[in-house]
Motif scaffolding. Structure first.
Motif, short mmCIF file in Angstrom:
data_model
loop_
_atom_site.label_atom_id
_atom_site.label_comp_id
_atom_site.label_asym_id
_atom_site.label_seq_id
_atom_site.Cartn_x
_atom_site.Cartn_y
_atom_site.Cartn_z
N GLU A 165 0.82 -1.21 0.00
CA GLU A 165 0.00 0.00 0.00
C GLU A 165 0.86 1.26 0.00
O GLU A 165 0.58 2.21 -0.74
CB GLU A 165 -0.95 0.00 1.22
CG GLU A 165 -2.02 -1.05 1.17
CD GLU A 165 -1.53 -2.48 1.48
OE1 GLU A 165 -0.45 -2.65 2.09
OE2 GLU A 165 -2.24 -3.43 1.09
N SER A 166 1.93 1.28 0.81
CA SER A 166 2.77 2.48 0.86
C SER A 166 3.55 2.65 -0.45
O SER A 166 3.74 3.77 -0.92
CB SER A 166 3.73 2.44 2.06
OG SER A 166 4.67 1.40 1.94
N LEU A 167 3.96 1.54 -1.04
CA LEU A 167 4.66 1.59 -2.32
C LEU A 167 3.73 2.10 -3.41
O LEU A 167 4.09 2.96 -4.22
CB LEU A 167 5.19 0.20 -2.65
CG LEU A 167 6.25 0.10 -3.72
CD1 LEU A 167 7.49 0.91 -3.35
CD2 LEU A 167 6.61 -1.35 -3.96
N ASN A 168 2.51 1.59 -3.44
CA ASN A 168 1.52 2.03 -4.42
C ASN A 168 1.25 3.53 -4.27
O ASN A 168 1.20 4.26 -5.26
CB ASN A 168 0.22 1.22 -4.25
CG ASN A 168 -0.76 1.48 -5.36
OD1 ASN A 168 -0.45 1.32 -6.53
ND2 ASN A 168 -1.96 1.89 -5.00
N ALA A 169 1.12 3.99 -3.03
CA ALA A 169 0.86 5.41 -2.79
C ALA A 169 2.01 6.27 -3.29
O ALA A 169 1.80 7.34 -3.87
CB ALA A 169 0.62 5.64 -1.30
N LEU A 170 3.25 5.81 -3.08
CA LEU A 170 4.43 6.54 -3.53
C LEU A 170 4.43 6.73 -5.04
O LEU A 170 4.64 7.83 -5.56
CB LEU A 170 5.70 5.79 -3.09
CG LEU A 170 7.03 6.41 -3.48
CD1 LEU A 170 7.25 7.74 -2.74
CD2 LEU A 170 8.16 5.44 -3.18
N VAL A 177 -0.96 4.16 -11.68
CA VAL A 177 -0.38 2.85 -11.41
C VAL A 177 -1.38 1.79 -11.81
O VAL A 177 -2.50 1.76 -11.32
CB VAL A 177 0.00 2.70 -9.91
CG1 VAL A 177 0.45 1.28 -9.61
CG2 VAL A 177 1.10 3.70 -9.54
N GLN A 178 -0.99 0.93 -12.73
CA GLN A 178 -1.85 -0.15 -13.20
C GLN A 178 -1.85 -1.31 -12.21
O GLN A 178 -2.88 -1.91 -11.93
CB GLN A 178 -1.37 -0.63 -14.57
CG GLN A 178 -2.26 -1.64 -15.23
CD GLN A 178 -1.79 -1.94 -16.65
OE1 GLN A 178 -1.05 -1.15 -17.26
NE2 GLN A 178 -2.20 -3.05 -17.18
N SER A 179 -0.66 -1.63 -11.67
CA SER A 179 -0.56 -2.69 -10.67
C SER A 179 0.69 -2.47 -9.83
O SER A 179 1.64 -1.84 -10.26
CB SER A 179 -0.52 -4.07 -11.31
OG SER A 179 0.67 -4.25 -12.04
N CYS A 180 0.64 -3.00 -8.62
CA CYS A 180 1.76 -2.92 -7.68
C CYS A 180 1.80 -4.25 -6.95
O CYS A 180 0.81 -4.65 -6.33
CB CYS A 180 1.54 -1.77 -6.71
SG CYS A 180 2.83 -1.61 -5.47
N SER A 181 2.91 -4.96 -7.06
CA SER A 181 3.02 -6.29 -6.46
C SER A 181 4.30 -6.41 -5.64
O SER A 181 5.40 -6.48 -6.20
CB SER A 181 3.05 -7.37 -7.54
OG SER A 181 1.91 -7.28 -8.35
N VAL A 214 6.05 -2.64 -10.20
CA VAL A 214 5.00 -1.63 -10.39
C VAL A 214 4.82 -1.46 -11.89
O VAL A 214 5.81 -1.31 -12.62
CB VAL A 214 5.39 -0.28 -9.73
CG1 VAL A 214 4.40 0.80 -10.10
CG2 VAL A 214 5.48 -0.43 -8.22
N GLU A 215 3.58 -1.52 -12.33
CA GLU A 215 3.29 -1.28 -13.75
C GLU A 215 2.60 0.06 -13.89
O GLU A 215 1.61 0.33 -13.22
CB GLU A 215 2.41 -2.39 -14.32
CG GLU A 215 3.17 -3.68 -14.52
CD GLU A 215 2.39 -4.69 -15.33
OE1 GLU A 215 2.16 -4.43 -16.54
OE2 GLU A 215 2.02 -5.72 -14.76
N MET A 216 3.17 0.89 -14.76
CA MET A 216 2.60 2.21 -15.05
C MET A 216 2.32 2.25 -16.55
O MET A 216 3.24 2.07 -17.36
CB MET A 216 3.57 3.32 -14.63
CG MET A 216 3.89 3.29 -13.14
SD MET A 216 4.99 4.62 -12.62
CE MET A 216 3.82 5.98 -12.50
N PRO A 217 1.05 2.45 -16.94
CA PRO A 217 0.70 2.38 -18.36
C PRO A 217 1.27 3.50 -19.22
O PRO A 217 1.47 3.33 -20.42
CB PRO A 217 -0.82 2.40 -18.37
CG PRO A 217 -1.22 3.00 -17.07
CD PRO A 217 -0.12 2.67 -16.10
N LYS A 218 1.57 4.64 -18.62
CA LYS A 218 2.11 5.77 -19.39
C LYS A 218 3.63 5.78 -19.26
O LYS A 218 4.17 5.98 -18.17
CB LYS A 218 1.51 7.08 -18.90
CG LYS A 218 0.01 7.17 -19.14
CD LYS A 218 -0.55 8.50 -18.71
CE LYS A 218 -2.05 8.54 -18.97
NZ LYS A 218 -2.63 9.81 -18.50
#
Length: 91
Positions: free
Chosen positions: A15-20, A27-31, A47-51
């Motif tokens: 959760e903290s990584l996704n928020a960062l 953010v498309q996904s964070c695992s 972390v997957e970022m579509p842009k």
């Protein structure tokens, strides 16, 4: 773009990584990778970022910052042979 984040503190949460990363862009996904035996973080995540532009900004801004007491490393994840196999079977 798929990013790999290494050298994470064992206390860092998904959760903290996704928020960062969400502070930078979509953010498309964070695992966070978890050890199946101990149930604890292995110290890295994807972390997957579509842009692509936002992903490149995230690499520039977040690589070598301190997070939860550890200096994290952020870079583009290199495709694995498993990723290549997935592409081959979908053809």
């Amino acid at each position: 773009m798929k990013l790999i984040i290494r050298n994470l503190a064992r206390s860092t949460t998904q959760e903290s990584l996704n928020a960062l990363f969400t502070e930078i862009g979509l953010v498309q996904s964070c695992s966070l990778v978890i050890d199946k035996v101990t149930g604890k973080s292995k110290g890295f995540a994807f972390v997957e970022m579509p842009k692509i532009g936002e992903a490149k900004i995230a690499i520039g801004k977040l690589n070598n910052i301190e997070l939860d007491g550890s200096k994290i490393r952020v870079k583009k994840a290199e495709p694995t042979s498993a990723d290549a196999d997935k592409k081959d079977t979908s053809s």
